[in-house]
Design an enzyme around this catalytic site. Structure first.
Site, PDB file in Angstrom:
ATOM      1  N   LYS A 186       0.843  -1.197   0.000  1.00  0.00           N
ATOM      2  CA  LYS A 186       0.000   0.000   0.000  1.00  0.00           C
ATOM      3  C   LYS A 186       0.873   1.240   0.000  1.00  0.00           C
ATOM      4  O   LYS A 186       0.575   2.233  -0.659  1.00  0.00           O
ATOM      5  CB  LYS A 186      -0.923  -0.051   1.214  1.00  0.00           C
ATOM      6  CG  LYS A 186      -1.626   1.254   1.553  1.00  0.00           C
ATOM      7  CD  LYS A 186      -0.975   1.922   2.753  1.00  0.00           C
ATOM      8  CE  LYS A 186      -1.709   3.158   3.198  1.00  0.00           C
ATOM      9  NZ  LYS A 186      -0.942   3.921   4.221  1.00  0.00           N
TER      10      LYS A 186
ATOM     11  N   ASP B  74      -3.246   8.557   8.760  1.00  0.00           N
ATOM     12  CA  ASP B  74      -3.518   8.030  10.090  1.00  0.00           C
ATOM     13  C   ASP B  74      -3.032   8.990  11.172  1.00  0.00           C
ATOM     14  O   ASP B  74      -1.985   9.620  11.024  1.00  0.00           O
ATOM     15  CB  ASP B  74      -2.836   6.673  10.267  1.00  0.00           C
ATOM     16  CG  ASP B  74      -3.378   5.635   9.301  1.00  0.00           C
ATOM     17  OD1 ASP B  74      -4.576   5.712   8.998  1.00  0.00           O
ATOM     18  OD2 ASP B  74      -2.619   4.763   8.852  1.00  0.00           O
TER      19      ASP B  74
ATOM     20  N   ASP C 184       5.610   0.325  11.502  1.00  0.00           N
ATOM     21  CA  ASP C 184       4.326  -0.305  11.191  1.00  0.00           C
ATOM     22  C   ASP C 184       4.243  -1.743  11.689  1.00  0.00           C
ATOM     23  O   ASP C 184       3.155  -2.319  11.714  1.00  0.00           O
ATOM     24  CB  ASP C 184       4.069  -0.264   9.680  1.00  0.00           C
ATOM     25  CG  ASP C 184       3.839   1.139   9.174  1.00  0.00           C
ATOM     26  OD1 ASP C 184       2.719   1.640   9.339  1.00  0.00           O
ATOM     27  OD2 ASP C 184       4.777   1.738   8.635  1.00  0.00           O
TER      28      ASP C 184
ATOM     29  N   VAL D 242       9.827   6.677  15.744  1.00  0.00           N
ATOM     30  CA  VAL D 242       9.545   7.260  14.436  1.00  0.00           C
ATOM     31  C   VAL D 242       8.397   8.264  14.506  1.00  0.00           C
ATOM     32  O   VAL D 242       8.500   9.390  14.025  1.00  0.00           O
ATOM     33  CB  VAL D 242       9.248   6.156  13.403  1.00  0.00           C
ATOM     34  CG1 VAL D 242       8.938   6.770  12.036  1.00  0.00           C
ATOM     35  CG2 VAL D 242      10.421   5.187  13.300  1.00  0.00           C
TER      36      VAL D 242
END
Length: 435
Positions: free
Chosen positions: A25, A119, A308, A330
């Site tokens: 993605k 997000d 992630d 991060v």
């Protein structure tokens, strides 16, 4: 307004089976923007069917770019007229508009893009993008509704990022390839998705040199052509499904993601006691009979442990023996999803100190960026609203081992970033239905 989608999950034992991951993605949308720069048609193979693709395609079509999407590929070509304004309707949907500034300056000499979204995981300012474009000769104004830029032809320059930002590195790549002269970028991001984008631009005719010590040298060319590329498998999705097997005591074989994209993740899980079966066809991880061990993990830029990956890892910590520590370096607000997991019985406490690693850039701030997790926790079903993509997936994993039914709201976040997640979980044996 996005219609709320709901999943209802009943725990159904170990998840087992095979999952094939498509291109990432985080990679496909950037390739779609880069394809704007080609004089002919470009084709992106192994594209995932995710919401992010549809959003980006709609933006491109609003600019006068032709986009054709099939099951596994995306074809993109320029139309007769380029409209330099991304419509306000795309305000806040994702962070792709800011990446269109450079390409639009090359194609139309001016550009307007609305304010970016994405997000809610922490501050991701656009100042790195803006300052880079100004250094390359663009006039850039940041307003209340968006960013306006204007330039004749961009020119190469020497740039150094204060932090190896993925998005800013991608903006500079797509702005420098058609700029006049040479651009030298120091402290660039080196994530696999960034390198993959550079390779695609090179296929289009760009002159790019990946040098040691996070340095990228780009020599501008007069024009680029269309090109074809095959996206490598999504490393976030691959890790997420490996974690799904481990959390539930099952075994998920992940196909389509090269081992080299998961080196740090594999070693991290192996230190926790996971056993791996890795070959050229798939990766598979299983937990030992005595269960996994606790760990201390710090996220970092590539080649460190990916930010992630920490959301499914957090749930895995709750099912591992002992006290685990997660230090996020991060994004300062990445742990926004913890309250949802705590409502399901996860024993997690967050702190503003740097735990589990050396002091990071959020040291001495109010950012709650470290977590201590107690395992093994008995999780319980709950009614949960999902704040973002990765948090959404972690809630599914928690629901898979919870005692009782869970109702997950806002699952459009998951569908924005994962390829057919509902069907994938069904195929692994999860008792999941649409509410």
């Amino acid at each position: 307004m996005i219609e709320e989608k709901v999943w209802v999950i009943e725990p159904s034992g170990p998840l087992r089976g095979d999952v094939v991951v498509r291109g990432s993605k985080n990679g496909v949308s950037k390739h779609m923007v880069a394809a704007m720069l080609g004089g002919g048609e470009s084709t992106i193979h192994n594209a995932p069917e995710v919401g992010e693709v549809g959003i980006t395609a709609a933006m491109l079509e609003a600019l006068g770019i032709h986009v054709e999407i099939s099951k596994t590929e995306i074809r993109i070509g320029r139309g007769q007229e380029i409209r330099p304004r991304v419509p306000d309707a795309f305000t806040g949907l994702n962070r792709i508009p800011i990446l269109m500034l450079g390409p639009l300056l090359h194609l139309a000499g001016e550009a307007f893009v609305p304010l970016v979204g994405g997000d809610p995981i922490g501050r991701r300012p656009i100042n790195f993008h803006v300052e880079a474009l100004r250094a390359m000769g663009a006039e850039v104004e940041v307003g209340d509704t968006g960013v306006f830029a204007k330039a004749g032809r961009l020119h190469g320059t020497r740039l150094e990022l204060p932090y190896p930002s993925v998005g800013a590195t991608e903006t500079i790549l797509m702005s420098a390839v058609l700029a006049e002269g040479k651009t030298v970028l120091k402290n660039a991001a080196t994530e696999p998705e960034v390198v993959e984008l550079a390779l695609f631009l090179q296929r289009m005719g760009a002159m790019i040199e990946l040098s040691p010590d996070r340095r990228i040298v780009i020599e501008g060319v007069e024009r680029l052509r269309g090109a074809s590329t095959w996206l490598a498998g999504d490393r976030i999705e691959a890790f997420s499904y490996l974690a799904a097997g481990l959390i539930t005591g099952g075994e998920v074989r992940v196909h389509g993601c090269p081992q080299d994209r998961l080196v740090t993740a594999i070693t991290t899980l192996a230190r926790m006691g996971a056993r791996f079966d890795i070959n050229d066809e798939y990766l598979c991880a299983t937990a030992p009979p005595e269960g996994l061990r606790a760990a201390a993990v710090q996220t970092d830029t590539h080649p460190g442990f990916m930010t992630d990956w920490q959301t499914p890892l957090m749930v895995l910590f709750t099912q591992s023996q002992g006290m685990s520590v997660l230090h996020e370096t991060v994004f300062e607000n990445r742990l926004v999803y913890v309250p949802a997991l705590k409502s399901m019985g996860c024993e997690i406490e967050v702190f503003d100190q740097c735990l589990g690693g050396p002091a990071c850039r959020y040291h001495d701030t109010n950012a709650r960026h470290s977590a201590v997790v107690r395992g093994v926790s008995q999780l319980r079903g709950a009614d949960v609203t999902l704040p973002d993509i990765r948090a959404g997936f972690s809630a599914v994993l928690a629901a898979a081992v919870a005692d009782g039914r869970s109702t997950l709201r806002g699952v459009h976040h998951i569908e924005r970033g994962y390829h057919h997640p509902f069907e994938q979980f069904q195929s692994l044996g999860l008792n999941i239905s649409r509410g």
